[in-house]
Design a protein around this motif. Structure first.
Motif, mmCIF file in Angstrom:
data_model
loop_
_atom_site.group_PDB
_atom_site.id
_atom_site.type_symbol
_atom_site.label_atom_id
_atom_site.label_comp_id
_atom_site.label_asym_id
_atom_site.label_seq_id
_atom_site.Cartn_x
_atom_site.Cartn_y
_atom_site.Cartn_z
ATOM 1 N N GLU A 73 0.977 -1.254 0.369
ATOM 2 C CA GLU A 73 0.140 -0.061 -0.014
ATOM 3 C C GLU A 73 0.583 0.861 -0.276
ATOM 4 O OE1 GLU A 73 -2.582 -0.005 3.331
ATOM 5 O OE2 GLU A 73 -0.887 -0.202 4.711
ATOM 6 N N LEU A 74 0.280 2.848 -0.687
ATOM 7 C CA LEU A 74 1.143 3.721 -0.820
ATOM 8 C C LEU A 74 1.102 4.279 0.428
ATOM 9 C CD1 LEU A 74 2.706 4.820 -2.572
ATOM 10 C CD2 LEU A 74 -0.281 6.445 -2.781
ATOM 11 N N VAL A 75 2.445 4.866 1.016
ATOM 12 C CA VAL A 75 2.775 5.845 2.348
ATOM 13 C C VAL A 75 2.950 6.877 2.094
ATOM 14 C CG1 VAL A 75 4.254 5.727 4.792
ATOM 15 C CG2 VAL A 75 3.407 3.479 3.161
ATOM 16 N N TRP A 76 3.884 6.900 1.582
ATOM 17 C CA TRP A 76 4.161 8.388 0.538
ATOM 18 C C TRP A 76 4.507 9.124 -0.963
ATOM 19 C CZ3 TRP A 76 9.124 8.999 -0.871
ATOM 20 C CH2 TRP A 76 9.605 7.926 -0.719
ATOM 21 N N ILE A 77 4.882 9.462 -1.408
ATOM 22 C CA ILE A 77 4.834 10.479 -2.643
ATOM 23 C C ILE A 77 5.764 11.339 -2.837
ATOM 24 C CG2 ILE A 77 4.655 10.829 -5.405
ATOM 25 C CD1 ILE A 77 2.018 8.952 -4.881
ATOM 26 N N ASP A 78 6.981 11.352 -3.494
ATOM 27 C CA ASP A 78 7.590 12.426 -3.641
ATOM 28 C C ASP A 78 8.426 12.888 -4.929
ATOM 29 O OD1 ASP A 78 9.076 15.074 -3.450
ATOM 30 O OD2 ASP A 78 10.490 14.511 -1.392
ATOM 31 N N GLY A 79 7.617 13.466 -5.898
ATOM 32 C CA GLY A 79 8.107 13.332 -7.265
ATOM 33 C C GLY A 79 8.408 11.864 -8.129
ATOM 34 N N THR A 80 9.015 11.326 -8.856
ATOM 35 C CA THR A 80 9.336 10.505 -8.946
ATOM 36 C C THR A 80 8.684 9.284 -7.917
ATOM 37 O OG1 THR A 80 11.603 10.261 -9.425
ATOM 38 C CG2 THR A 80 10.133 11.002 -11.548
ATOM 39 N N MET A 81 9.919 9.234 -6.253
ATOM 40 C CA MET A 81 9.916 8.673 -5.335
ATOM 41 C C MET A 81 9.045 8.684 -4.947
ATOM 42 S SD MET A 81 13.124 8.336 -5.797
ATOM 43 C CE MET A 81 14.582 9.272 -5.835
ATOM 44 N N ALA A 82 8.042 6.960 -4.096
ATOM 45 C CA ALA A 82 7.436 6.992 -3.329
ATOM 46 C C ALA A 82 7.922 5.671 -2.518
ATOM 47 C CB ALA A 82 5.772 5.761 -4.495
ATOM 48 N N GLY A 83 6.785 5.416 -0.897
ATOM 49 C CA GLY A 83 7.578 4.733 -0.037
ATOM 50 C C GLY A 83 5.694 3.867 -0.152
ATOM 51 N N VAL A 84 6.039 2.422 0.001
ATOM 52 C CA VAL A 84 5.953 1.976 0.103
ATOM 53 C C VAL A 84 5.424 0.750 1.284
ATOM 54 C CG1 VAL A 84 4.441 0.942 -1.832
ATOM 55 C CG2 VAL A 84 6.646 0.024 -1.472
ATOM 56 N N HIS A 85 3.875 0.102 2.029
ATOM 57 C CA HIS A 85 4.158 -0.044 3.206
ATOM 58 C C HIS A 85 4.077 -1.954 2.236
ATOM 59 C CE1 HIS A 85 3.620 -2.437 7.249
ATOM 60 N NE2 HIS A 85 2.341 -2.320 7.044
#
Length: 108
Positions: A73-85
């Motif tokens: 599941e998506l946690v955060w987006i910053d430009g082309t970067m993303a954090g997933v859990h």
């Protein structure tokens, strides 16, 4: 290696590790690069539009055949970067579960 005060230790990738994201219904797919990973999540750089990541959950395909994957599941987006859990519910789903679910819907 631990950084940013995270709960789980993360491993930063020395080389670009290509992975794919795929919608849980299989309707979309995005190429991306795995930047770091832990037991609980990952940081990725996504190629293409990020709008599809707004889905509640999706899969990160770790192998070219799709046999190795993690539910995310998506946690955060910053430009082309993303954090997933990584989603872990403690249960293993059997291959027959989708078929039996379809049968239950058809019999109602």
């Amino acid at each position: 290696m631990r950084f940013d005060g995270r709960k789980a230790s993360r491993v930063k990738m020395d080389h670009k590790q290509p992975v794919n994201l795929m919608g849980s219904d299989g309707t979309w797919r995005r190429s991306c690069v795995l930047l770091d990973v832990s037991q609980s999540g990952a940081k990725i750089e996504v190629e293409g539009t990020l709008d599809v990541l707004q889905a509640k959950e999706f899969f990160m395909l770790l192998s070219s055949t799709g046999l190795a994957y993690r539910r995310c599941e998506l946690v955060w987006i910053d430009g082309t970067m993303a954090g997933v859990h990584f989603i872990t519910d403690g249960r293993k789903k059997s291959a027959s579960a989708p078929a039996s679910a379809q049968n239950a819907v058809q019999t109602k």
